[in-house]
Design a protein around this motif. Structure first.
Motif, PDB file in Angstrom:
ATOM      1  N   GLU A 182       0.847  -1.188   0.000  1.00  0.00           N
ATOM      2  CA  GLU A 182       0.000   0.000   0.000  1.00  0.00           C
ATOM      3  C   GLU A 182       0.885   1.241   0.000  1.00  0.00           C
ATOM      4  O   GLU A 182       1.933   1.257   0.658  1.00  0.00           O
ATOM      5  CB  GLU A 182      -0.895   0.000   1.236  1.00  0.00           C
ATOM      6  CG  GLU A 182      -1.800   1.207   1.387  1.00  0.00           C
ATOM      7  CD  GLU A 182      -2.610   1.131   2.669  1.00  0.00           C
ATOM      8  OE1 GLU A 182      -3.560   0.336   2.732  1.00  0.00           O
ATOM      9  OE2 GLU A 182      -2.266   1.849   3.636  1.00  0.00           O
ATOM     10  N   ARG A 197      -5.972  -4.943   5.927  1.00  0.00           N
ATOM     11  CA  ARG A 197      -5.679  -5.067   4.491  1.00  0.00           C
ATOM     12  C   ARG A 197      -5.803  -6.506   3.996  1.00  0.00           C
ATOM     13  O   ARG A 197      -5.207  -6.896   3.021  1.00  0.00           O
ATOM     14  CB  ARG A 197      -4.276  -4.562   4.158  1.00  0.00           C
ATOM     15  CG  ARG A 197      -4.122  -3.066   4.144  1.00  0.00           C
ATOM     16  CD  ARG A 197      -3.789  -2.536   5.492  1.00  0.00           C
ATOM     17  NE  ARG A 197      -3.508  -1.090   5.438  1.00  0.00           N
ATOM     18  CZ  ARG A 197      -3.467  -0.320   6.493  1.00  0.00           C
ATOM     19  NH1 ARG A 197      -3.691  -0.822   7.693  1.00  0.00           N
ATOM     20  NH2 ARG A 197      -3.226   0.956   6.385  1.00  0.00           N
ATOM     21  N   SER A 242      -3.458  -2.524  -1.889  1.00  0.00           N
ATOM     22  CA  SER A 242      -4.463  -1.746  -1.167  1.00  0.00           C
ATOM     23  C   SER A 242      -4.325  -0.312  -1.664  1.00  0.00           C
ATOM     24  O   SER A 242      -3.371   0.384  -1.330  1.00  0.00           O
ATOM     25  CB  SER A 242      -4.205  -1.843   0.337  1.00  0.00           C
ATOM     26  OG  SER A 242      -5.103  -1.041   1.064  1.00  0.00           O
ATOM     27  N   ALA A 273      -8.526   0.723  -0.651  1.00  0.00           N
ATOM     28  CA  ALA A 273      -7.936   0.742   0.686  1.00  0.00           C
ATOM     29  C   ALA A 273      -8.947   1.131   1.760  1.00  0.00           C
ATOM     30  O   ALA A 273      -8.911   0.614   2.883  1.00  0.00           O
ATOM     31  CB  ALA A 273      -6.747   1.704   0.718  1.00  0.00           C
ATOM     32  N   PHE A 276     -10.573  -1.770   2.988  1.00  0.00           N
ATOM     33  CA  PHE A 276      -9.678  -2.871   3.337  1.00  0.00           C
ATOM     34  C   PHE A 276      -8.870  -2.636   4.609  1.00  0.00           C
ATOM     35  O   PHE A 276      -8.163  -3.531   5.056  1.00  0.00           O
ATOM     36  CB  PHE A 276      -8.713  -3.117   2.170  1.00  0.00           C
ATOM     37  CG  PHE A 276      -8.890  -4.458   1.506  1.00  0.00           C
ATOM     38  CD1 PHE A 276     -10.111  -4.833   0.982  1.00  0.00           C
ATOM     39  CD2 PHE A 276      -7.825  -5.347   1.390  1.00  0.00           C
ATOM     40  CE1 PHE A 276     -10.279  -6.059   0.359  1.00  0.00           C
ATOM     41  CE2 PHE A 276      -7.987  -6.581   0.777  1.00  0.00           C
ATOM     42  CZ  PHE A 276      -9.222  -6.933   0.265  1.00  0.00           C
ATOM     43  N   TYR A 277      -8.946  -1.441   5.200  1.00  0.00           N
ATOM     44  CA  TYR A 277      -8.083  -1.117   6.327  1.00  0.00           C
ATOM     45  C   TYR A 277      -8.272  -2.036   7.533  1.00  0.00           C
ATOM     46  O   TYR A 277      -7.318  -2.450   8.165  1.00  0.00           O
ATOM     47  CB  TYR A 277      -8.339   0.323   6.796  1.00  0.00           C
ATOM     48  CG  TYR A 277      -7.795   1.397   5.892  1.00  0.00           C
ATOM     49  CD1 TYR A 277      -6.498   1.327   5.382  1.00  0.00           C
ATOM     50  CD2 TYR A 277      -8.567   2.506   5.556  1.00  0.00           C
ATOM     51  CE1 TYR A 277      -5.992   2.325   4.561  1.00  0.00           C
ATOM     52  CE2 TYR A 277      -8.068   3.508   4.731  1.00  0.00           C
ATOM     53  CZ  TYR A 277      -6.784   3.425   4.238  1.00  0.00           C
ATOM     54  OH  TYR A 277      -6.292   4.401   3.441  1.00  0.00           O
ATOM     55  N   GLN A 287     -13.358  -9.048   2.638  1.00  0.00           N
ATOM     56  CA  GLN A 287     -12.025  -9.445   2.187  1.00  0.00           C
ATOM     57  C   GLN A 287     -12.012 -10.905   1.725  1.00  0.00           C
ATOM     58  O   GLN A 287     -11.403 -11.238   0.694  1.00  0.00           O
ATOM     59  CB  GLN A 287     -11.019  -9.234   3.311  1.00  0.00           C
ATOM     60  CG  GLN A 287     -10.760  -7.772   3.625  1.00  0.00           C
ATOM     61  CD  GLN A 287     -10.016  -7.556   4.922  1.00  0.00           C
ATOM     62  OE1 GLN A 287      -9.922  -8.467   5.757  1.00  0.00           O
ATOM     63  NE2 GLN A 287      -9.480  -6.363   5.118  1.00  0.00           N
TER      64      GLN A 287
END
Length: 298
Positions: A182, A197, A242, A273, A276-277, A287
């Motif tokens: 990322e 992620r 990400s 992102a 996805f954090y 995910q």
């Protein structure tokens, strides 16, 4: 950027606070939650929860009402419908939190103004990484008196993720490696197995392989900052990128990146992102679906 995980071993007792003139509607039941800082009396059925960081998805997954959340949760596209009525707050917006009249506040142990927050409502904090990400969800389940629901989700998620991992390893080969990268604030990062992620899903549950260079550098702290010039040394056979849609992500246009074998072979899967954090149940389910879709075409 901290993302989640932590907590306590919780035995709870329940009692009811009432005075002689109370009616059934005004009676407030409480439980004693064994937090990492000792026992805390909290509502048995909280109705107005404020989350200062990381845990909004855990609370949402357990169907408890949120009235205030951190900016990272508020900007998550996948949380927007569930948080449309929640105010964006921080550990410094004390007046705003008071106005929200929370009956429970949840945050990280690194939060500011914890003593002042405790004067507003019962405040429970967790140290990131003290326990694994699934135990963290179970702890929040205990705090919200929804331990059974939390455990049921954990059992189901592990089953689904481990089955997906078997299928993916069968397709890409048992020795194939996967990296998660990322660009954040113009700095490139690779991630270990516990920093959101999708890393918990890929490495802990699916048992996919982390490149040795990533393991050596990122596993201890959860992440490792590097330059684009050395990125090929950290790149696995597959790359999960990400990608924040609000930033330039200029590294994607460099020859160094384009010549990485995973890129040349079409083995790069780009994720938003902002979605996805975290590593809460809502995000983890997303995910998992993302990986199944991209690795298996499902």
């Amino acid at each position: 950027m901290l993302l989640l995980t932590t907590s306590a071993c919780s035995g709870m007792s329940e009692k009811t606070n009432s005075s002689p003139g109370d009616t059934a509607n005004s009676t407030t039941a409480t439980i004693t939650y064994q937090s990492e800082n000792g026992p805390i009396e909290v509502p048995a059925n909280p109705q107005r929860v404020v989350v200062l960081s990381s845990f909004a998805g855990n609370v949402m997954a357990l169907h408890v009402n949120l009235v205030g959340v951190d900016s990272w949760s508020k900007m998550n596209p996948r949380f927007q419908s569930g948080l449309k009525d929640a105010e964006e707050i921080s550990d410094e917006s004390l007046e705003k939190i008071i106005e929200l009249e929370p009956d429970l506040i949840i945050g990280l142990s690194t939060a500011k103004n914890i003593d002042k927050l405790k004067e507003i409502a019962p405040t429970v904090t967790y140290t990131y990484g003290k326990v694994d990400y699934l135990t963290q969800h179970l702890e929040i389940g205990k705090l919200l008196k929804k331990e059974k629901e939390a455990q049921a989700w954990i059992d189901d998620f592990k089953r689904r993720a481990q089955k997906a991992g078997e299928d993916i390893r069968a397709k890409i080969g048992p020795d194939a490696t996967v990296s998660v990268i990322e660009e954040f604030n113009k700095q490139m990062y690779v991630y270990g197995d516990n920093w959101g992620r999708g890393t918990e899903v890929l490495y802990q549950e699916m048992k996919l392989n982390m490149p040795e260079k990533v393991r050596e550098t990122a596993q201890k702290n959860g992440y490792y900052a590097l330059s684009i010039e050395v990125l090929p040394e950290f790149a696995g056979d597959y790359l999960i990128v990400s990608k924040n849609p609000d930033t330039e992500n200029s590294f994607l246009e460099t020859n160094t990146y384009k010549n990485i074998p995973a890129v040349r072979n079409g083995r790069v899967y780009e994720a938003n992102a902002k979605e996805f954090y975290f590593n809460d149940p809502l995000t983890l389910d997303y995910q998992l679906d993302f990986f199944v879709k991209h690795f298996l075409g499902g």
